[in-house]
Design an enzyme around this catalytic site. Structure first.
Site, PDB file in Angstrom:
ATOM      1  N   ASN A  75       0.794  -1.232   0.000  1.00 14.58           N
ATOM      2  CA  ASN A  75       0.000   0.000   0.000  1.00 14.58           C
ATOM      3  C   ASN A  75       0.824   1.279   0.000  1.00 14.58           C
ATOM      4  OD1 ASN A  75      -2.451  -1.219  -0.182  1.00 14.58           O
ATOM      5  ND2 ASN A  75      -2.822  -1.275   2.018  1.00 14.58           N
ATOM      6  N   GLU A 146      -3.476  -0.814  -7.477  1.00 19.31           N
ATOM      7  CA  GLU A 146      -4.798  -0.933  -6.857  1.00 19.31           C
ATOM      8  C   GLU A 146      -5.411   0.460  -6.816  1.00 19.31           C
ATOM      9  OE1 GLU A 146      -5.808  -3.304  -2.957  1.00 19.31           O
ATOM     10  OE2 GLU A 146      -5.321  -1.261  -2.399  1.00 19.31           O
ATOM     11  N   TRP A 239      -8.774  -7.275  13.472  1.00 17.39           N
ATOM     12  CA  TRP A 239      -8.129  -6.958  12.200  1.00 17.39           C
ATOM     13  C   TRP A 239      -6.605  -6.938  12.347  1.00 17.39           C
ATOM     14  CZ3 TRP A 239      -5.364  -2.267  11.185  1.00 17.39           C
ATOM     15  CH2 TRP A 239      -4.742  -2.289   9.929  1.00 17.39           C
ATOM     16  N   ARG A 270     -14.180  -2.647   7.765  1.00 19.32           N
ATOM     17  CA  ARG A 270     -13.814  -3.984   7.321  1.00 19.32           C
ATOM     18  C   ARG A 270     -15.051  -4.820   7.017  1.00 19.32           C
ATOM     19  NH1 ARG A 270      -9.940  -2.030   6.073  1.00 19.32           N
ATOM     20  NH2 ARG A 270      -7.802  -2.319   6.725  1.00 19.32           N
ATOM     21  N   HIS A 402      -0.405   2.450   9.451  1.00 25.31           N
ATOM     22  CA  HIS A 402      -1.526   2.393   8.486  1.00 25.31           C
ATOM     23  C   HIS A 402      -2.183   3.772   8.516  1.00 25.31           C
ATOM     24  CE1 HIS A 402      -5.139   0.854   6.471  1.00 25.31           C
ATOM     25  NE2 HIS A 402      -4.556  -0.326   6.292  1.00 25.31           N
TER      26      HIS A 402
HETATM   27  O1  SFD Z   1      -5.205  -4.280   3.442  1.00 26.88           O
HETATM   28  C1  SFD Z   1       7.920  -8.324  19.848  1.00 26.88           C
HETATM   29  N1  SFD Z   1      -1.018  -3.899   6.502  1.00 26.88           N
HETATM   30  C2  SFD Z   1      -0.887  -3.683   5.125  1.00 26.88           C
HETATM   31  N2  SFD Z   1       0.212  -3.148   4.539  1.00 26.88           N
HETATM   32  C3  SFD Z   1       0.370  -3.158   3.177  1.00 26.88           C
HETATM   33  O2  SFD Z   1       1.399  -2.680   2.647  1.00 26.88           O
HETATM   34  N3  SFD Z   1      -0.602  -3.705   2.370  1.00 26.88           N
HETATM   35  C4  SFD Z   1      -1.769  -4.245   2.873  1.00 26.88           C
HETATM   36  O3  SFD Z   1      -2.585  -4.788   2.143  1.00 26.88           O
HETATM   37  C5  SFD Z   1      -1.989  -4.114   4.295  1.00 26.88           C
HETATM   38  N4  SFD Z   1      -3.196  -4.481   4.929  1.00 26.88           N
HETATM   39  C6  SFD Z   1      -3.060  -5.203   6.125  1.00 26.88           C
HETATM   40  C7  SFD Z   1      -1.979  -4.833   6.977  1.00 26.88           C
HETATM   41  C8  SFD Z   1      -1.905  -5.477   8.231  1.00 26.88           C
HETATM   42  C9  SFD Z   1      -2.848  -6.468   8.570  1.00 26.88           C
HETATM   43  C10 SFD Z   1      -2.755  -7.118   9.934  1.00 26.88           C
HETATM   44  C11 SFD Z   1      -3.857  -6.842   7.669  1.00 26.88           C
HETATM   45  C12 SFD Z   1      -3.949  -6.220   6.445  1.00 26.88           C
HETATM   46  C13 SFD Z   1      -4.842  -7.921   8.019  1.00 26.88           C
HETATM   47  C14 SFD Z   1      -0.180  -3.115   7.414  1.00 26.88           C
HETATM   48  C15 SFD Z   1       1.250  -3.620   7.590  1.00 26.88           C
HETATM   49  O4  SFD Z   1       1.244  -4.976   7.825  1.00 26.88           O
HETATM   50  C16 SFD Z   1       1.914  -2.856   8.750  1.00 26.88           C
HETATM   51  O5  SFD Z   1       1.873  -1.490   8.416  1.00 26.88           O
HETATM   52  C17 SFD Z   1       3.376  -3.255   9.014  1.00 26.88           C
HETATM   53  O6  SFD Z   1       3.500  -4.645   9.175  1.00 26.88           O
HETATM   54  C18 SFD Z   1       3.917  -2.542  10.260  1.00 26.88           C
HETATM   55  O7  SFD Z   1       5.236  -2.950  10.504  1.00 26.88           O
HETATM   56  P1  SFD Z   1       5.866  -3.004  12.004  1.00 26.88           P
HETATM   57  O8  SFD Z   1       7.252  -3.491  11.870  1.00 26.88           O
HETATM   58  O9  SFD Z   1       5.608  -1.745  12.704  1.00 26.88           O
HETATM   59  O10 SFD Z   1       4.935  -4.119  12.758  1.00 26.88           O
HETATM   60  P2  SFD Z   1       4.889  -5.720  12.527  1.00 26.88           P
HETATM   61  O11 SFD Z   1       5.184  -6.063  11.112  1.00 26.88           O
HETATM   62  O12 SFD Z   1       3.566  -6.180  13.036  1.00 26.88           O
HETATM   63  O13 SFD Z   1       6.052  -6.304  13.470  1.00 26.88           O
HETATM   64  C19 SFD Z   1       6.062  -6.206  14.867  1.00 26.88           C
HETATM   65  C20 SFD Z   1       6.922  -7.357  15.402  1.00 26.88           C
HETATM   66  O14 SFD Z   1       7.271  -7.160  16.768  1.00 26.88           O
HETATM   67  C21 SFD Z   1       7.145  -8.392  17.474  1.00 26.88           C
HETATM   68  N5  SFD Z   1       6.990  -8.061  18.891  1.00 26.88           N
HETATM   69  N6  SFD Z   1       9.112  -8.954  19.792  1.00 26.88           N
HETATM   70  C22 SFD Z   1       9.824  -9.057  20.936  1.00 26.88           C
HETATM   71  N7  SFD Z   1       9.394  -8.562  22.147  1.00 26.88           N
HETATM   72  C23 SFD Z   1       8.187  -7.926  22.234  1.00 26.88           C
HETATM   73  N8  SFD Z   1       7.780  -7.437  23.428  1.00 26.88           N
HETATM   74  C24 SFD Z   1       7.402  -7.790  21.056  1.00 26.88           C
HETATM   75  N9  SFD Z   1       6.188  -7.228  20.789  1.00 26.88           N
HETATM   76  C25 SFD Z   1       5.955  -7.396  19.466  1.00 26.88           C
HETATM   77  C26 SFD Z   1       5.937  -9.051  16.800  1.00 26.88           C
HETATM   78  O15 SFD Z   1       5.850 -10.433  17.019  1.00 26.88           O
HETATM   79  C27 SFD Z   1       6.186  -8.704  15.322  1.00 26.88           C
HETATM   80  O16 SFD Z   1       7.010  -9.638  14.677  1.00 26.88           O
HETATM   81  S1  SFD Z   1      -4.602  -3.659   4.565  1.00 26.88           S
HETATM   82  O17 SFD Z   1      -5.478  -3.727   5.722  1.00 26.88           O
HETATM   83  O18 SFD Z   1      -4.251  -2.313   4.292  1.00 26.88           O
HETATM   84  P1  AMP Z   2      -7.657  -1.000   3.393  1.00 26.90           P
HETATM   85  O1  AMP Z   2      -7.919  -2.226   2.608  1.00 26.90           O
HETATM   86  O2  AMP Z   2      -8.897  -0.355   3.925  1.00 26.90           O
HETATM   87  O3  AMP Z   2      -6.600  -1.178   4.423  1.00 26.90           O
HETATM   88  O4  AMP Z   2      -7.056   0.051   2.357  1.00 26.90           O
HETATM   89  C1  AMP Z   2      -5.948  -0.221   1.561  1.00 26.90           C
HETATM   90  C2  AMP Z   2      -5.501   1.077   0.947  1.00 26.90           C
HETATM   91  O5  AMP Z   2      -6.559   1.647   0.193  1.00 26.90           O
HETATM   92  C3  AMP Z   2      -5.113   2.145   1.960  1.00 26.90           C
HETATM   93  O6  AMP Z   2      -4.075   2.906   1.376  1.00 26.90           O
HETATM   94  C4  AMP Z   2      -6.366   2.957   2.114  1.00 26.90           C
HETATM   95  O7  AMP Z   2      -6.104   4.274   2.554  1.00 26.90           O
HETATM   96  C5  AMP Z   2      -6.918   2.935   0.709  1.00 26.90           C
HETATM   97  N1  AMP Z   2      -8.384   3.021   0.644  1.00 26.90           N
HETATM   98  C6  AMP Z   2      -9.281   2.168   1.158  1.00 26.90           C
HETATM   99  N2  AMP Z   2     -10.544   2.540   0.879  1.00 26.90           N
HETATM  100  C7  AMP Z   2     -10.447   3.676   0.178  1.00 26.90           C
HETATM  101  C8  AMP Z   2     -11.403   4.576  -0.414  1.00 26.90           C
HETATM  102  N3  AMP Z   2     -12.710   4.360  -0.311  1.00 26.90           N
HETATM  103  N4  AMP Z   2     -10.910   5.642  -1.059  1.00 26.90           N
HETATM  104  C9  AMP Z   2      -9.599   5.875  -1.156  1.00 26.90           C
HETATM  105  N5  AMP Z   2      -8.659   5.073  -0.636  1.00 26.90           N
HETATM  106  C10 AMP Z   2      -9.064   3.997   0.028  1.00 26.90           C
END
Ligand code: SFD
Ligand code: AMP
Length: 647
Positions: A75, A146, A239, A270, A402
């Site tokens: 994203n 996308e 989520w 969602r 995010h």
């Molecule tokens: O559709 C310890 N995210 C999405 N990013 C995208 O680029 N595209 C997508 O399609 C994404 N979508 C999405 C996303 C996340 C989720 C859950 C779903 C869908 C269902 C967001 C990204 O995943 C997110 O922005 C990054 O992963 C953030 O990175 P970071 O490094 O801040 O977090 P991490 O990857 O979760 O890692 C954290 C780690 O720390 C560990 N941890 N280890 C040791 N000791 C402790 N005390 C600890 N506490 C935590 C964890 O185990 C983990 O490995 S969509 O919704 O937009």
């Molecule tokens: P999401 O699946 O909701 O996590 O969104 C994935 C990416 O699409 C993120 O960059 C969002 O900000 C963007 N996005 C989701 N819905 C919309 C929308 N209705 N209009 C514009 N951007 C969106």
């Protein structure tokens, strides 16, 4: 570990726990997207400088964190190949992106940080492709977009691919998996400087002392603070990553780091119950969402009219899109439906081949990223080309990567960071917090959202390089106070001793006036947060009086957390996750109380200050908890526009 072993009672006396000390120059805590980026880059610079980098992860990095079960899109991708554009002080070609992010935050973001990860992100995406991540390509070999900043991937194995890159870079011997970090260590001779961290193995009776010149926290956001919509057998289906329990925020706060925008939360819209993301549907499939009466509620511009100038932005900011939807639901026009049937019908245009392709892509979207949503569809005989699916606003999550920006105040890049910030917080290393030697990345770095997976990795690389520079330039050896470490060890394992001491004072294990288990603590925390701090049961509404009462109750819960009990190492981790969550909950409440306006309707509403107030509050909130007294001090920090654009 077999399921039975989670349940088995296997406690240890503190005296039976071995202590292992590990020394390093750079310690990375958390091996998610940002942690892997930090490891990859730090390893490169450390090699040249003769420094040692280690990574500690509570799980196994191959499948840990938010990307554990894969993603279907990247994203954050700029698609800018001409880097020569960025030699000026201003991020010329990135202005459009910075503007988009800032408007999505309703006018308040650290544009220096946003521009910085954005100017570096493409390189990381190309690296993922080189490592084997399948990126969708069109007939001309170009990435399939996308949306404007998002590209499609076949990303079920995204995390194993990225983790392998990080692992190879630092070497297996420098990776400590299944070790949960509980506290940061401060230097004995300079308590404002970090000197490492402590934690324990969740598999073996070992207490770890990591001594390091610099620590990068990369532990993701904070989930499970608020009562989720999923209950009973669905509990845990949320989520964002259940593994991310606010550790980095909490440990930095306890050490006295400055927080920023901790009042901010992300309420993702969602697919109901399975938490399937909506981005691909809105952006790629061009689907509409309607209320119960078939009306596209996003056309209701009057609902968001009071929130100008942000309401006129394209796209409409995420909180305002939520607000439009929530208004429908609150006023009896729900449920809300994603019109998957109409979208597929339009894209398929009556051609079975085309329709099949879209259908395959729709299923892959969930199978790559939210497999539960695909299962829910299958279990309910949902045929997305025939029936619409319900969507809803989820419970709040605190995160900084995010469409949420809660986190720590960090240093920006020298060429972009405004002088105002430099004067207020004179920091010299990009992504360093206000604690010397402590860096924060990904979800942990505040006021710089929309990094997503790729931007978090890129930010990790920025910090990884800077952390090595810090360890080379700062001429000191970390000194650990052994008596403090001994105290910490006692504290960390206390829940096991508590259990052993009191377990016979009851005939029902879960009911005991002398202790509480982490799950009970979780329920109590979630009830407080939900009812007093703007959770789902109040439609995200709160006020000063509610917040004051909520904070009082959090204070009591903090007191009671001294009596947490653990029956095995896994439950001990759950205990410390709860301690971390409580600190983050307190930070959220303090920040919410401080900002006297409703800046992000759709994320939360201050019923006593229902308006957006640009005059007083177009600024950052910056907080600090005094480590010795536990009291919070909050201040306003001016927002400074860095990129050249007009709203
Ligand atoms: O559709 C310890 N995210 C999405 N990013 C995208 O680029 N595209 C997508 O399609 C994404 N979508 C999405 C996303 C996340 C989720 C859950 C779903 C869908 C269902 C967001 C990204 O995943 C997110 O922005 C990054 O992963 C953030 O990175 P970071 O490094 O801040 O977090 P991490 O990857 O979760 O890692 C954290 C780690 O720390 C560990 N941890 N280890 C040791 N000791 C402790 N005390 C600890 N506490 C935590 C964890 O185990 C983990 O490995 S969509 O919704 O937009
Ligand atoms: P999401 O699946 O909701 O996590 O969104 C994935 C990416 O699409 C993120 O960059 C969002 O900000 C963007 N996005 C989701 N819905 C919309 C929308 N209705 N209009 C514009 N951007 C969106």
């Amino acid at each position: 570990m077999a399921v039975e072993s989670y349940r088995k009672v296997e406690t240890f006396k503190e005296s039976d726990i071995k202590t292992k000390t590990v020394e390093a120059d750079v310690l990375i805590v958390g091996g998610g997207m940002s942690g892997c980026g930090a490891a990859f880059e730090a390893a490169y610079w450390a090699k040249a400088a003769g420094k040692k980098v280690i990574l500690v992860e509570k799980a196994a990095i191959e499948r840990s964190g938010a990307v554990a079960h894969g993603l279907s899109a990247i994203n954050c991708y700029m698609g800018l190949s001409d880097r020569s554009q960025f030699t000026n002080n201003k991020p010329i070609a990135l202005e459009e992106f910075v503007r988009y992010v800032n408007l999505d935050m309703m006018g308040v973001s650290r544009e220096d940080l946003v521009a910085d990860y954005a100017r570096n992100v493409d390189d990381s995406v190309h690296l993922f492709e080189k490592w084997g991540l399948p990126l969708w390509k069109d007939e001309n070999g170009k990435y399939v977009r996308e949306g404007r900043w998002q590209i499609m991937i076949s990303g079920e194995s995204y995390k194993p691919i990225v983790a392998e890159g990080a692992k190879k870079a630092i070497g297996e011997e420098n990776l400590y998996e299944r070790v949960f970090i509980t506290h940061l260590l401060m230097d004995k001779n300079d308590p404002t400087r970090v000197a490492g961290a402590v934690g324990f193995s969740v598999r073996d009776p070992i207490f770890y002392v990591f001594k390091a010149k610099t620590v990068i926290i990369a532990t993701g956001g904070a989930t499970g603070l608020f009562r989720p919509k999923s209950t009973a057998e669905g509990m845990g289906r949320i989520w964002y990553a259940v593994f991310n329990t606010g550790s980095g925020y909490a440990m930095a706060i306890e050490a006295g780091a400055h927080t920023t925008q901790m009042e901010h939360r992300f309420i993702p819209t969602r697919f109901k119950d399975g938490y399937g993301p909506v981005g691909a549907w809105f952006l790629l499939f061009k689907s509409k969402a309607t209320n119960a009466y078939g009306k596209d509620y996003t056309e209701n511009v009057e609902t968001i009219a009071p929130y100008q100038p942000y309401a006129s932005a394209t796209p409409v900011p995420t909180p305002l899109r939520n607000h439009q939807m929530i208004e429908e639901m609150v006023n009896g026009r729900g449920p809300i439906w994603m019109r998957t049937d109409e979208a597929i019908g339009k894209l398929g245009a009556g051609d079975p081949k085309k329709t099949k392709k879209v259908l395959d892509e729709a299923w892959e979207d969930f199978l790559d990223m939210t497999v539960d949503q695909a299962l829910l569809w299958a279990a309910n005989d949902v045929e997305p080309d025939k029936t619409p699916s319900e969507i809803a606003a989820a419970e709040p999550y605190l995160m900084g990567s995010h469409s949420g920006c809660a986190g720590l105040w960090v240093c920006g890049p020298d060429d972009l960071m405004p002088d105002e910030y430099k004067t207020l917080f004179p920091l010299q290393y990009n992504r360093m917090t206000t604690i010397k030697g402590l860096f924060a990345i990904g979800d942990n770095a505040g006021a710089s959202p929309h990094k997503f997976s790729s931007g978090s990795f890129a930010e990790g690389r920025i910090a990884g390089k800077e952390a090595v520079r810090y360890s080379v330039e700062q001429n000191f050896e970390p000194t650990i106070d052994d008596s403090k470490v001994a105290e910490m060890k006692k504290k960390v394992f206390k829940p096991m001793e508590t259990y052993e001491q009191f377990k016979d004072a009851t005939t029902a294990e879960e009911i005991n006036p002398n202790y509480l288990f982490p799950k009970q603590t979780l329920w109590r925390l979630q009830k407080i947060m939900d009812e007093y701090m703007g959770g789902i049961s109040t439609w995200y509404r709160t006020s000063d009086a509610y917040l004051a009462e909520g904070l009082k109750r959090i204070g009591k819960l903090r007191e009671d957390s001294e009596k947490l009990a653990a029956r095995n190492l896994h439950e001990l981790m759950r205990c410390w996750e709860m301690v971390h969550r409580i600190t983050v909950a307190e930070a959220h409440g303090e920040h919410l109380r401080f900002r006297k306006e409703t800046r992000w309707p759709g994320y939360y509403y201050r019923t006593d200050y229902p308006k957006l107030d640009d005059k007083e509050w177009k600024c950052f909130t910056v907080g600090r908890r005094d480590p010795s007294t536990g009291s919070w001090n909050l201040q306003k920090v001016p927002y400074v526009q860095v990129a050249d654009y007009t709203i």
